[in-house]
Design a protein around this motif. Structure first.
Motif, PDB file in Angstrom:
ATOM      1  N   HIS A  57      12.845  12.847  64.094  1.00 15.40           N
ATOM      2  CA  HIS A  57      11.684  12.704  64.965  1.00 15.40           C
ATOM      3  C   HIS A  57      10.643  13.708  64.505  1.00 15.40           C
ATOM      4  O   HIS A  57      10.877  14.912  64.536  1.00 15.40           O
ATOM      5  N   LEU A  58       9.521  13.196  64.051  1.00 16.65           N
ATOM      6  CA  LEU A  58       8.480  14.062  63.501  1.00 16.65           C
ATOM      7  C   LEU A  58       7.305  14.112  64.465  1.00 16.65           C
ATOM      8  O   LEU A  58       7.085  13.189  65.245  1.00 16.65           O
ATOM      9  N   LYS A  59       6.545  15.213  64.369  1.00 19.99           N
ATOM     10  CA  LYS A  59       5.339  15.322  65.186  1.00 19.99           C
ATOM     11  C   LYS A  59       4.147  15.502  64.275  1.00 19.99           C
ATOM     12  O   LYS A  59       4.119  16.385  63.417  1.00 19.99           O
ATOM     13  N   ARG A  60       3.182  14.627  64.488  1.00 23.41           N
ATOM     14  CA  ARG A  60       1.940  14.768  63.726  1.00 23.41           C
ATOM     15  C   ARG A  60       0.830  14.834  64.750  1.00 23.41           C
ATOM     16  O   ARG A  60       0.442  13.825  65.320  1.00 23.41           O
ATOM     17  N   GLY A  61       0.372  16.040  65.032  1.00 22.55           N
ATOM     18  CA  GLY A  61      -0.562  16.196  66.144  1.00 22.55           C
ATOM     19  C   GLY A  61       0.151  15.789  67.422  1.00 22.55           C
ATOM     20  O   GLY A  61       1.234  16.256  67.717  1.00 22.55           O
ATOM     21  N   GLU A  62      -0.430  14.875  68.131  1.00 28.71           N
ATOM     22  CA  GLU A  62       0.177  14.406  69.374  1.00 28.71           C
ATOM     23  C   GLU A  62       1.143  13.261  69.135  1.00 28.71           C
ATOM     24  O   GLU A  62       1.943  12.910  69.981  1.00 28.71           O
ATOM     25  N   LYS A  63       1.017  12.697  67.921  1.00 29.77           N
ATOM     26  CA  LYS A  63       1.781  11.488  67.645  1.00 29.77           C
ATOM     27  C   LYS A  63       3.224  11.794  67.272  1.00 29.77           C
ATOM     28  O   LYS A  63       3.506  12.739  66.564  1.00 29.77           O
ATOM     29  N   GLU A  64       4.144  10.962  67.743  1.00 33.81           N
ATOM     30  CA  GLU A  64       5.524  11.113  67.278  1.00 33.81           C
ATOM     31  C   GLU A  64       5.810  10.041  66.239  1.00 33.81           C
ATOM     32  O   GLU A  64       5.488   8.873  66.436  1.00 33.81           O
TER      33      GLU A  64
ATOM     34  N   ASN B   7       0.337  18.313  58.023  1.00 35.17           N
ATOM     35  CA  ASN B   7       0.168  18.603  59.459  1.00 35.17           C
ATOM     36  C   ASN B   7       1.285  17.986  60.292  1.00 35.17           C
ATOM     37  O   ASN B   7       1.062  17.560  61.413  1.00 35.17           O
ATOM     38  N   THR B   8       2.446  17.924  59.709  1.00 35.00           N
ATOM     39  CA  THR B   8       3.554  17.258  60.388  1.00 35.00           C
ATOM     40  C   THR B   8       4.726  18.215  60.517  1.00 35.00           C
ATOM     41  O   THR B   8       5.050  18.941  59.577  1.00 35.00           O
ATOM     42  N   THR B   9       5.344  18.232  61.663  1.00 37.57           N
ATOM     43  CA  THR B   9       6.514  19.092  61.844  1.00 37.57           C
ATOM     44  C   THR B   9       7.727  18.255  62.238  1.00 37.57           C
ATOM     45  O   THR B   9       7.596  17.113  62.684  1.00 37.57           O
ATOM     46  N   LEU B  10       8.857  18.886  62.062  1.00 39.02           N
ATOM     47  CA  LEU B  10      10.104  18.221  62.413  1.00 39.02           C
ATOM     48  C   LEU B  10      10.466  18.617  63.834  1.00 39.02           C
ATOM     49  O   LEU B  10      10.564  19.807  64.149  1.00 39.02           O
TER      50      LEU B  10
END
Ligand code: FES
Lengths: 997, 141
Positions: A668-675, A652-655
């Motif tokens: 810098h990755l995004k996991r839900g709202e979290k960076e 569930n993580t995007t770049l």
């Protein structure tokens, strides 16, 4: 887990010095393995040495195999030499025995035929060849003769002449003329035994001998093989690149190519894979050079199956007439013109006259000669590859790459070669690289010049040279440093005695010599740049037609280089300490596989996946044509990855974006709202691709009973297709058209797998495959044959006349124009299966605020499609698997391993050493215009807002100097050739000529 | 006695292709006129316009830039950049009243020894026909 190993402690033997073998040897050597490269012939390069250009980019590319530049910069071109510390080359050597040692090691025994020339002493003066009275057919240029004292090709590797013992009459003429006494006609064969931790079989193929194809007129002079044509079109070939008919030397106006000559027949039931493309390449080279020549290609299927191949074959060869048949017969008339008899698809017979016919011949396996030594089986003469791999064999320490394992083309062979290096690294572990401390070069030097004389007849007036340089305050010496042992020490003494700290060496073409010398002066505490290598022997002493100019050239060129050295001084930058981590984007099969291999050598990995679970497209795949079951493999792989302490798997993580540079990327990755933020030395994109979704009504998509090929395969494996009576499969759905001008590579093979499975379950079911060209290249052709044997029906269609699908009276009806019948036929079907292609699904990626570029199809673009298949334009970024273009699962895994091998070069470096082949910026002059950023081909230049200047990332810079010449304010400059140095050289060169006469 | 005009040509040869082609020609004893003084550069794209102008001003009768064929540059596209630069340079030379045809840019690959020799020969002959560079210092005295 990682074992601690030392540089060159582990030994890998590579059998075969063709393209694949060389690529493997270099990739392994870059990872710190000791490599022995074994070649049966007198010199390396195999078939590829006979090709001036290769598809798909119609370029040579021999300098692309290795990206590291110093210090033996000119060795990087395979047309010059190939050398490195820890890489030994054995030519004329044949394997005859293999012994198993403890711990899965192998001992290999070779027999090395004598070359009758001591390689170290040969100065390539060619005198032996000039006097040799024996003439035999030339196996390199094909349409000519060579001597018994010869070199396979000029500038050969190893760079020596050899004597062909079989044909030599022992007349001894060569012995008399050799200036270095290097010929020994009594030389005996030598036995070599090598202990190996792993073995790479890269024995390649033999070209199919078309002699048995009597009906195709092989005996006529104007029927040539594709390799002969390749040599005819070569600048260094028998006609110096001019298209001439062998019979009378006239220029042919009408040329025919016969594809599949010797392939896909009874003797060689498989497809030779590369011929469609290289045949097309020859047609293109010929057409470019002789636009008025009429070109005709007789073919069976147009197998341009890779990403760029379709457009290469069908879009950029507009002036070729394609005829889909194999000619029945070729005859010759009294003028040596050729009459080709063929039957067109509508059943009509034709007779047509051509001036030249080229038989595009394929590949024949050679593994039957040695596979048993390794206890390996063969398949049609090729090493049998394990199911589920492209390179693995029954012995886990033995890999078969390139055409050793089946007919291959060059890009796949190179990928496999690099993949073998990756696999071996994860099996054996790799050493950390040693650290070279940065060095600076102080100004105010004392310069010397050394000439390496070729003999007494080199035409140089030594006294005049000495006096001339003495007047300029430069000491000179004549030292034959290439001579074994003592030459180099003599050179060293000269440096010490005269207290020099700069040296120009004028000698033979700077192949191995340049590296050896630079390594030597480094031992004296010099920076390699303090030695300037002047390529003198080949271009001047041997190239100039006027010997009276030698002396003048010696003075001018050596002085120019000495002056260049006088102006040399620089400070070296501090080395960069890379992050010890790899970031992999995408946890599909390729990403997982790469992660596991990194972990195997002890590299930490962050593996991110945008969906909830790893596995990607591979999760939807059923049993492959060869019988590989992806599901258990994938399950096992996921388990291992999840268990590994080295791998951080983030689902569930995007770049979001990337900053930084090779060695020091920040993601810098995004996991839900979290960076989340991760530092990584390299980034591997394994982001996959998607299945094409047909538009509504495209080939009946949306109608009941119309299903995608992949889903259909799933149904077969669940036994849901057993009561089907008839199935029609339609190929090229969303592939090879305007929207997606490429072949999706997997669909024809999958159709064959489905068809065979259906027929095997129920022989009565009627299966029809409607295809434009059946892409069953290589050994998978055998499955095409099997499908035909099982009664699968094939109908060919053209792009502009596709089949249509409708539903009538509760039944699916496919109507298609059958060219054999010259009529439209209607087929009713219980199921219509569409071969939906593969389309890119890459999302925009921001790197240093700029988007990463993709190719015209939307996939990641490799820097060089042949020799650097996994490297992207930005150094330190790699891509593998579907993200780079359509491919099979096992091919994706292979590519992942290749990317791992290439990435490990950086990951194993304790520090990324500063370079000398490097550009810099003079911050005070920089106008901050950004022109250099665009000029740089390597993403080595960035705008530094703090400095208000452009900055060079030295670890990436390759030192080409394009930025320096593009910079309008002379802020960008190049250490190897500063403009004051260039100006000075020009001055000398033009001033000195007056003095010379 | 009137001496035959012997042109001086400065060559900027890229390390990867044209410099290797010169080696290839030499090893194969495919000979060419001794009029080119080579300077090895890393890429044809790194040849600064000022080098070419400088050479012409110093009296070079010709400047030959040799690079890799399209698609073959070791640095991806340096040769394309060279092509653009030389085109621009030629128009500048025209405005400076210098003969743009004294500057040649040719693609010569590492496999083309014959072509290397041919190009050098052809250029030498054409420059011979043109006569000495009027900017040349030797003719000024
Ligand atoms: S490297 Fe040859 S032109 Fe760029």
């Amino acid at each position: 887990m990682a074992k601690k190993v030392k540089e060159f402690e582990r030994h890998v033997v590579v059998l075969g010095g063709g393209a694949a073998g060389i690529a493997a040897a270099l990739a392994l050597n870059d990872l710190g393995f000791k490599v022995s490269l074994i070649e049966k012939q007198s010199h390396l390069l195999g078939t590829i040495g006979q090709l001036d250009k290769q598809f798909p980019n119609d370029a040579c590319g021999f300098c692309q195999l290795r990206s590291r530049v110093e210090p033996g910069v000119s060795e990087l071109c395979l047309r010059r030499d190939l050398g490195a510390e820890g890489l030994d080359i054995y030519n004329l050597s044949t394997l005859w025995n293999v012994e198993k040692l403890k711990g899965e090691r192998l001992k290999l025994y070779f027999n090395q035929e004598p070359a009758y020339i001591k390689p170290r002493l040969c100065v390539r003066c060619r005198k032996c060849e000039d006097v040799c009275p024996v003439e035999v057919p030339d196996e390199f240029n094909l349409l000519g003769k060579r001597k018994a004292a010869y070199t396979r090709y000029p500038m050969a590797i190893p760079p020596t002449w050899v004597i062909d013992g079989e044909n030599c009459t022992r007349c001894g003429e060569c012995v008399k003329v050799c200036p270095t006494d290097c010929i020994d006609l009594e030389m005996q064969p030598r036995e070599i035994s090598l202990e190996a931790d792993a073995v790479v079989i890269a024995t390649g193929f033999s070209l199919i001998d078309p002699a048995y194809l009597t009906e195709l007129g092989v005996r006529f002079p104007n029927v040539v093989t594709s390799l002969e044509l390749e040599r005819i079109l070569s600048d260094m070939g028998p006609t110096q690149g001019e298209l001439k008919r062998p019979s009378d030397g006239s220029e042919p106006k009408k040329v025919a190519f016969v594809f599949c000559a010797g392939s896909r027949d009874r003797l060689h039931p498989y497809c030779s894979t590369a011929c469609c493309m290289y045949g097309a390449k020859e047609a293109r080279m010929l057409g470019d050079k002789y636009p008025d020549t009429e070109l005709t290609i007789f073919y069976m299927d147009r197998r341009g199956y890779g990403k760029p191949y379709y457009s290469y074959m069908e879009e950029t060869l507009p002036d070729v007439r394609w005829i889909p048949c194999r000619p029945a017969k070729v005859e010759e008339d009294q003028d040596n013109n050729l009459i080709v008899h063929y039957e067109s698809e509508d059943g009509k017979f034709h007779k047509e006259e051509f001036d030249l016919v080229t038989l595009v011949v394929g590949q024949e396996g050679r593994a039957d000669d040695f596979a048993n030594l390794f206890e390996l089986e063969t398949n049609e003469g090729f090493v049998k590859i394990e199911v589920g791999s492209e390179i693995g064999t029954a012995n886990p320490k033995v890999f078969a790459i390139g055409s050793a394992g089946g007919p291959k083309d060059l890009p796949d062979s190179i990928t496999e070669a690099q993949a073998a290096a990756g696999r071996i690294a994860s099996l054996l572990g790799i050493p950390k690289t040693r650290n070279t401390p940065p060095k600076s070069v102080e100004p105010f030097p004392k310069v010397g010049v050394v000439f390496d004389p070729v003999g007494d007849d080199d035409g140089l007036d030594k006294d005049a040279i000495k006096t001339f340089f003495a007047e300029k305050g430069i000491t000179t010496a004549f030292i034959n440093y290439t001579e074994t042992g003592k030459g180099l020490s003599e050179l060293e003494n000269f440096i010490k005695e005269k207290e020099l700290d700069r040296l120009v060496v004028a000698g033979p073409a700077p192949n191995k010599a340049e590296r050896l010398l630079k390594e030597r002066v480094q031992e004296l505490g010099w920076h390699p740049a303090q030695l300037e290598y002047l390529d003198f022997r080949e271009p001047v002493l041997w190239g100039y037609e006027d010997a009276s100019k030698f002396n003048e050239a010696a003075l001018t060129l050596a002085l120019a280089h000495a002056e260049k050295l006088r102006l040399l001084s620089f400070d070296s930058a501090e080395p960069v300490q890379p992050f010890g981590r790899a970031l992999i984007v995408g946890a599909g099969a390729a990403g997982l596989w790469a992660a596991r291999q990194f972990a195997d050598v002890g590299v930490s990995v962050t593996l991110i996946e945008k969906t909830e679970q790893p596995g990607g497209q591979a999760r939807k795949l059923s049993r492959t044509l060869e019988g590989f079951e992806p599901a258990p493999f994938l399950e096992n792989l996921i388990k291992k990855v999840k268990k590994s302490k080295k791998i951080e798997l983030l689902t569930n993580t995007t770049l979001d974006r990337i900053e930084g540079e090779l060695g020091k990327f920040t993601a810098h990755l995004k996991r839900g709202e979290k960076e989340l933020i991760r530092g990584a030395a390299i980034i591997l994109f394994a982001t996959g691709a998607q299945e094409y979704e047909p538009k509504k009504d495209e080939f009946g998509w949306g109608l009941e009973g119309v299903i995608s090929e992949r889903d259909f395969a799933g149904r077969i494996s669940k036994g849901e297709t057993d009561d089907l009576k008839s199935v029609v499969m339609i190929q090229c759905v969303g592939s090879r058209n305007e929207e997606h001008p490429y072949c999706s590579r997997v669909c024809c093979r999958r159709a064959l797998a489905n068809a065979i499975a259906l027929k095997e379950a129920n022989p009565k079911v009627e299966v029809t495959i409607i295809a434009r060209d059946v892409m069953s290249w290589g050994l998978s052709e055998l499955y095409y044959l099997k499908a035909r044997e099982l009664g699968v029906n094939f109908i060919r269609y053209e792009k502009d006349n596709p089949p249509t699908v409708s539903r009538r009276d509760g039944k699916l009806v496919v109507s298609v124009f059958d060219r054999l019948l010259d009529a439209t036929v209607e087929l009713s079907a219980g199921s219509v299966v569409l071969a939906n292609g593969i389309v890119a699904s890459t999302l925009p990626i921001l790197y240093n605020d700029k988007p990463v570029s993709f190719d015209k199809f939307g996939f990641f673009a490799e820097v060089n499609p042949k020799f650097r298949p996994t490297e992207l334009e930005v150094d330190g970024m790699f891509a593998a698997g579907l993200a780079k273009g359509p491919k099979r699962l096992t091919e994706s895994l292979t590519e992942a391993s290749a990317a791992v091998a290439k990435a490990l070069v950086f990951l194993r470096a304790e520090k990324l050493a500063p370079k000398y082949y490097v550009a810099r910026t003079n911050t005070r002059r920089c106008a901050f215009c950004g022109i250099c950023i665009d000029a740089c081909p390597n993403s080595a230049r960035v705008m530094d807002d703090d400095l208000m200047s452009a900055r060079v990332i030295e670890a990436i810079c390759q030192g080409c100097g394009i930025c320096a010449s593009a910079c309008p304010s002379q802020a960008a400059h190049l250490l190897t050739l500063e403009s004051d140095q260039a100006f000075r050289m020009i001055d000398v060169m033009l001033a000195q000529t007056e003095r010379g006469d | 006695m009137e001496k035959e005009f012997d042109p001086k040509i400065v060559g900027f040869f890229c390390n990867w292709c044209t410099a290797a082609a010169a080696d290839l020609a030499g090893t194969s004893r495919i000979q060419y006129p001794a009029n080119v003084r080579p300077i090895r550069v890393m890429c044809s794209g790194s040849v600064d316009a000022s080098y070419v102008i400088k050479a012409l001003l110093e009296g070079a009768d010709g400047v030959l830039i040799g690079g890799c064929h399209p698609n073959d540059c070791h640095y991806v596209n340096g040769n394309y950049k060279a092509r653009r630069r030389v085109a621009l340079l030629k128009s500048i030379l025209t405005t400076l009243d210098l003969d743009p045809d004294r500057v040649w840019l040719r693609w010569i690959s590492a496999a083309e020894g014959v072509r290397f020799a041919k190009v050098v020969r052809q250029m030498t002959e054409e420059i011979k026909e043109k006569g000495p560079n009027p900017m040349g210092k030797s003719t000024q005295t």
